[in-house]
Design a protein around this motif. Structure first.
Motif, mmCIF file in Angstrom:
data_model
loop_
_atom_site.group_PDB
_atom_site.id
_atom_site.type_symbol
_atom_site.label_atom_id
_atom_site.label_comp_id
_atom_site.label_asym_id
_atom_site.label_seq_id
_atom_site.Cartn_x
_atom_site.Cartn_y
_atom_site.Cartn_z
ATOM 1 N N LEU A 1 39.246 32.655 43.940
ATOM 2 C CA LEU A 1 38.743 33.779 44.723
ATOM 3 C C LEU A 1 38.336 34.965 43.855
ATOM 4 O O LEU A 1 37.586 35.829 44.298
ATOM 5 C CB LEU A 1 39.809 34.234 45.726
ATOM 6 N N LYS A 2 38.822 34.996 42.631
ATOM 7 C CA LYS A 2 38.574 36.129 41.749
ATOM 8 C C LYS A 2 37.078 36.382 41.565
ATOM 9 O O LYS A 2 36.634 37.531 41.576
ATOM 10 C CB LYS A 2 39.244 35.893 40.406
ATOM 11 N N GLY A 3 36.291 35.332 41.442
ATOM 12 C CA GLY A 3 34.841 35.488 41.266
ATOM 13 C C GLY A 3 34.198 36.183 42.456
ATOM 14 O O GLY A 3 33.325 37.045 42.280
ATOM 15 N N LYS A 4 34.630 35.840 43.652
ATOM 16 C CA LYS A 4 34.092 36.492 44.849
ATOM 17 C C LYS A 4 34.491 37.964 44.891
ATOM 18 O O LYS A 4 33.693 38.817 45.267
ATOM 19 C CB LYS A 4 34.578 35.784 46.111
ATOM 20 N N ALA A 5 35.728 38.243 44.500
ATOM 21 C CA ALA A 5 36.199 39.625 44.481
ATOM 22 C C ALA A 5 35.437 40.430 43.433
ATOM 23 O O ALA A 5 35.060 41.580 43.667
ATOM 24 C CB ALA A 5 37.700 39.671 44.207
ATOM 25 N N GLN A 6 35.172 39.824 42.280
ATOM 26 C CA GLN A 6 34.419 40.511 41.239
ATOM 27 C C GLN A 6 33.004 40.807 41.694
ATOM 28 O O GLN A 6 32.450 41.852 41.362
ATOM 29 C CB GLN A 6 34.402 39.682 39.962
ATOM 30 N N ALA A 7 32.418 39.904 42.442
ATOM 31 C CA ALA A 7 31.069 40.138 42.957
ATOM 32 C C ALA A 7 31.059 41.296 43.951
ATOM 33 O O ALA A 7 30.120 42.085 43.990
ATOM 34 C CB ALA A 7 30.529 38.864 43.612
ATOM 35 N N LYS A 8 32.102 41.411 44.745
ATOM 36 C CA LYS A 8 32.177 42.476 45.745
ATOM 37 C C LYS A 8 32.466 43.821 45.112
ATOM 38 O O LYS A 8 31.870 44.828 45.486
ATOM 39 C CB LYS A 8 33.244 42.141 46.792
ATOM 40 N N TRP A 9 33.391 43.864 44.161
ATOM 41 C CA TRP A 9 33.798 45.132 43.532
ATOM 42 C C TRP A 9 33.503 45.056 42.043
ATOM 43 O O TRP A 9 34.395 45.000 41.202
ATOM 44 C CB TRP A 9 35.284 45.386 43.784
ATOM 45 N N GLY A 10 32.234 45.077 41.699
ATOM 46 C CA GLY A 10 31.776 44.877 40.332
ATOM 47 C C GLY A 10 32.216 45.925 39.327
ATOM 48 O O GLY A 10 32.181 45.670 38.126
ATOM 49 N N ASP A 11 32.629 47.096 39.791
ATOM 50 C CA ASP A 11 33.058 48.128 38.857
ATOM 51 C C ASP A 11 34.471 47.901 38.329
ATOM 52 O O ASP A 11 34.895 48.571 37.389
ATOM 53 C CB ASP A 11 32.986 49.520 39.497
ATOM 54 N N LEU A 12 35.204 46.977 38.924
ATOM 55 C CA LEU A 12 36.544 46.667 38.444
ATOM 56 C C LEU A 12 36.432 45.663 37.296
ATOM 57 O O LEU A 12 35.607 44.762 37.322
ATOM 58 C CB LEU A 12 37.404 46.080 39.561
ATOM 59 N N THR A 13 37.284 45.810 36.294
ATOM 60 C CA THR A 13 37.223 44.950 35.118
ATOM 61 C C THR A 13 37.941 43.623 35.344
ATOM 62 O O THR A 13 38.741 43.489 36.266
ATOM 63 C CB THR A 13 37.876 45.650 33.909
ATOM 64 N N ASP A 14 37.668 42.678 34.461
ATOM 65 C CA ASP A 14 38.370 41.398 34.506
ATOM 66 C C ASP A 14 39.871 41.608 34.402
ATOM 67 O O ASP A 14 40.651 40.903 35.043
ATOM 68 C CB ASP A 14 37.912 40.492 33.355
ATOM 69 N N ASP A 15 40.276 42.553 33.569
ATOM 70 C CA ASP A 15 41.708 42.818 33.400
ATOM 71 C C ASP A 15 42.363 43.215 34.716
ATOM 72 O O ASP A 15 43.485 42.803 35.002
ATOM 73 C CB ASP A 15 41.943 43.921 32.366
ATOM 74 N N VAL A 16 41.677 44.020 35.510
ATOM 75 C CA VAL A 16 42.229 44.429 36.803
ATOM 76 C C VAL A 16 42.459 43.205 37.680
ATOM 77 O O VAL A 16 43.521 43.054 38.279
ATOM 78 C CB VAL A 16 41.302 45.439 37.519
ATOM 79 N N PHE A 17 41.487 42.313 37.719
ATOM 80 C CA PHE A 17 41.629 41.127 38.554
ATOM 81 C C PHE A 17 42.698 40.183 38.010
ATOM 82 O O PHE A 17 43.420 39.551 38.771
ATOM 83 C CB PHE A 17 40.291 40.404 38.702
ATOM 84 N N ASP A 18 42.821 40.109 36.681
ATOM 85 C CA ASP A 18 43.858 39.265 36.093
ATOM 86 C C ASP A 18 45.248 39.795 36.435
ATOM 87 O O ASP A 18 46.144 39.029 36.784
ATOM 88 C CB ASP A 18 43.686 39.176 34.579
ATOM 89 N N VAL A 19 45.437 41.094 36.349
ATOM 90 C CA VAL A 19 46.737 41.691 36.652
ATOM 91 C C VAL A 19 47.004 41.622 38.155
ATOM 92 O O VAL A 19 48.125 41.348 38.583
ATOM 93 C CB VAL A 19 46.822 43.147 36.146
ATOM 94 N N ALA A 20 45.974 41.845 38.962
ATOM 95 C CA ALA A 20 46.146 41.832 40.423
ATOM 96 C C ALA A 20 46.675 40.484 40.904
ATOM 97 O O ALA A 20 47.587 40.427 41.725
ATOM 98 C CB ALA A 20 44.840 42.166 41.125
ATOM 99 N N ALA A 21 46.090 39.424 40.412
ATOM 100 C CA ALA A 21 46.520 38.061 40.767
ATOM 101 C C ALA A 21 46.809 37.918 42.260
ATOM 102 O O ALA A 21 47.788 37.299 42.658
ATOM 103 C CB ALA A 21 47.731 37.659 39.936
ATOM 104 N N GLY A 22 45.980 38.510 43.097
ATOM 105 C CA GLY A 22 46.135 38.389 44.541
ATOM 106 C C GLY A 22 47.021 39.440 45.171
ATOM 107 O O GLY A 22 47.241 39.421 46.370
#
Length: 66
Positions: A13-34
């Motif tokens: 799901l991370k790819g879809k979230a990154q597409a929606k909120w493109g200003d957030l970094t990969d690190d944010v999504f990695d730490v968020a982990a859902g």
């Protein structure tokens, strides 16, 4: 989709979230982990949204995953 399922499938799901909120970094999504509370905080910080708006954005995103 409940929060446990989102956390379990976060890698997919991370790819879809990154597409929606493109200003957030990969690190944010990695730490968020859902973790919706962490993600909400980062949305507030990055976009200047209030808590209600960030939580609404996350709920709207979750509703698209059904």
């Amino acid at each position: 989709m409940n929060k446990d399922i989102i956390a379990g499938k976060w890698t997919q799901l991370k790819g879809k979230a990154q597409a929606k909120w493109g200003d957030l970094t990969d690190d944010v999504f990695d730490v968020a982990a859902g973790d919706s509370k962490y993600l909400s905080g980062k949305l507030q910080e990055t976009y200047g949204w209030d808590r209600e708006r960030a939580e609404r954005e996350i709920r709207d995103f979750e509703s698209t995953l059904h």
